[in-house]
Design a protein around this motif. Structure first.
Motif, PDB file in Angstrom:
ATOM      1  N   THR A 125     -12.009   0.439   2.057  1.00  0.00           N
ATOM      2  CA  THR A 125     -12.775   0.672   0.835  1.00  0.00           C
ATOM      3  C   THR A 125     -13.967   1.589   1.065  1.00  0.00           C
ATOM      4  OG1 THR A 125     -13.939  -1.412   1.250  1.00  0.00           O
ATOM      5  CG2 THR A 125     -12.097  -1.468  -0.303  1.00  0.00           C
ATOM      6  N   ASP A 134      -8.864  -0.743  -4.956  1.00  0.00           N
ATOM      7  CA  ASP A 134      -9.401  -2.088  -5.139  1.00  0.00           C
ATOM      8  C   ASP A 134      -9.193  -2.532  -6.583  1.00  0.00           C
ATOM      9  OD1 ASP A 134     -10.654  -4.466  -4.701  1.00  0.00           O
ATOM     10  OD2 ASP A 134     -12.672  -3.639  -4.472  1.00  0.00           O
ATOM     11  N   GLY A 135      -8.619  -3.722  -6.751  1.00  0.00           N
ATOM     12  CA  GLY A 135      -8.392  -4.282  -8.081  1.00  0.00           C
ATOM     13  C   GLY A 135      -6.997  -4.056  -8.628  1.00  0.00           C
ATOM     14  N   GLU A 136      -6.225  -3.163  -8.027  1.00  0.00           N
ATOM     15  CA  GLU A 136      -4.859  -2.925  -8.486  1.00  0.00           C
ATOM     16  C   GLU A 136      -3.875  -3.805  -7.727  1.00  0.00           C
ATOM     17  OE1 GLU A 136      -3.350   0.989  -9.042  1.00  0.00           O
ATOM     18  OE2 GLU A 136      -5.312   1.770  -9.639  1.00  0.00           O
ATOM     19  N   HIS A 162      -3.004 -11.807  -0.024  1.00  0.00           N
ATOM     20  CA  HIS A 162      -3.700 -12.087  -1.288  1.00  0.00           C
ATOM     21  C   HIS A 162      -4.929 -12.955  -1.033  1.00  0.00           C
ATOM     22  CE1 HIS A 162      -4.498 -13.204  -5.409  1.00  0.00           C
ATOM     23  NE2 HIS A 162      -4.389 -14.477  -5.077  1.00  0.00           N
ATOM     24  N   GLY A 177      -7.701 -10.555  -1.317  1.00  0.00           N
ATOM     25  CA  GLY A 177      -7.805 -10.582  -2.773  1.00  0.00           C
ATOM     26  C   GLY A 177      -6.916  -9.564  -3.455  1.00  0.00           C
ATOM     27  N   ILE A 178      -5.850  -9.147  -2.794  1.00  0.00           N
ATOM     28  CA  ILE A 178      -4.933  -8.146  -3.360  1.00  0.00           C
ATOM     29  C   ILE A 178      -3.803  -8.883  -4.088  1.00  0.00           C
ATOM     30  CG2 ILE A 178      -3.329  -6.283  -2.823  1.00  0.00           C
ATOM     31  CD1 ILE A 178      -5.062  -5.827  -0.271  1.00  0.00           C
ATOM     32  N   THR A 236     -13.096 -13.629   0.054  1.00  0.00           N
ATOM     33  CA  THR A 236     -11.958 -12.994   0.725  1.00  0.00           C
ATOM     34  C   THR A 236     -12.451 -12.553   2.105  1.00  0.00           C
ATOM     35  OG1 THR A 236     -12.578 -11.000  -0.477  1.00  0.00           O
ATOM     36  CG2 THR A 236     -10.746 -12.255  -1.357  1.00  0.00           C
ATOM     37  N   ARG A 291     -12.249  -8.875   3.992  1.00  0.00           N
ATOM     38  CA  ARG A 291     -12.840  -7.664   3.403  1.00  0.00           C
ATOM     39  C   ARG A 291     -14.121  -7.322   4.148  1.00  0.00           C
ATOM     40  NH1 ARG A 291     -12.407  -6.401  -2.732  1.00  0.00           N
ATOM     41  NH2 ARG A 291     -10.281  -7.030  -3.159  1.00  0.00           N
TER      42      ARG A 291
END
Length: 184
Positions: free
Chosen positions: A39, A72-74, A94, A98-99, A124, A127
């Motif tokens: 990220t 991030d977020g998808e 996940h 957090g994916i 998470t 990360r």
């Protein structure tokens, strides 16, 4: 095997098709799936999703990595339709990053749910943005930066000829008795 594992990079939209093509090309054994937090990367920030596959053909064992980047977020398309064993890895990825995985199916109908972390855990942990509680509650006990040493102390330790602390005694490997043990 070579030191360099052949890698196939694909767009997120082509993830499932690329995995399906690899499987039909002989890479029928799913080894693992994980993510790498990128990220903070300047170009194309997000998470690299990596699947490690093997071709178990006798006498011609091959391996490959299939990689894609997800912002991030998808969500990432699930590969549980190709390999049932991917469910555990997708649940872990996940939970730790957090994916989300679209189309996840492990046969239970319960969807993505916690796997390794204790009940009530928030966050998470794999990360880069995750703050370790131990670092907040007490400072890191490791060596200090020489620039933080008060003037003169570093030079004094070097010139008096004494070690800063007593040297550690040599540790024997497990199962090797102390030299004082046994008949003499």
């Amino acid at each position: 095997m070579t030191d360099e594992i052949p890698t196939v990079r694909c767009a997120l939209a082509d993830w499932t098709d690329t995995l399906r093509d690899a499987r039909s090309g002989g890479f029928a054994m799913f080894d693992f799936l994980t993510a790498v937090d990128e990220t903070d990367r300047a170009d194309e920030p997000g998470f690299d999703i990596v699947a490690h596959l093997y071709d178990p053909t006798p006498g011609a064992l091959r391996e490959t990595l299939v990689r894609t980047t997800v912002p991030d977020g998808e969500a990432v398309p699930s590969c549980t339709g190709l390999w049932r064993g991917a469910a555990w890895h997708e649940r872990e990825t996940h939970e730790m990053f957090g994916i989300p995985f679209d189309g996840f199916d492990d046969g239970t109908g319960l969807g993505l749910r916690p796997l390794l972390l204790p009940d009530g855990f928030v966050g998470t942990p794999l990360r880069k943005s995750f703050v370790l509680t131990a670092r907040v509650s007490k400072p890191w006990p490791g060596a200090k930066d020489p620039a933080d040493t008060p003037t003169g102390q570093a030079d004094q330790a070097k010139t008096d000829g004494k070690p800063a602390r007593a040297p550690r005694r040599r540790m024997q490997p497990p199962g090797i008795p102390d030299p004082t043990w046994g008949p003499r």
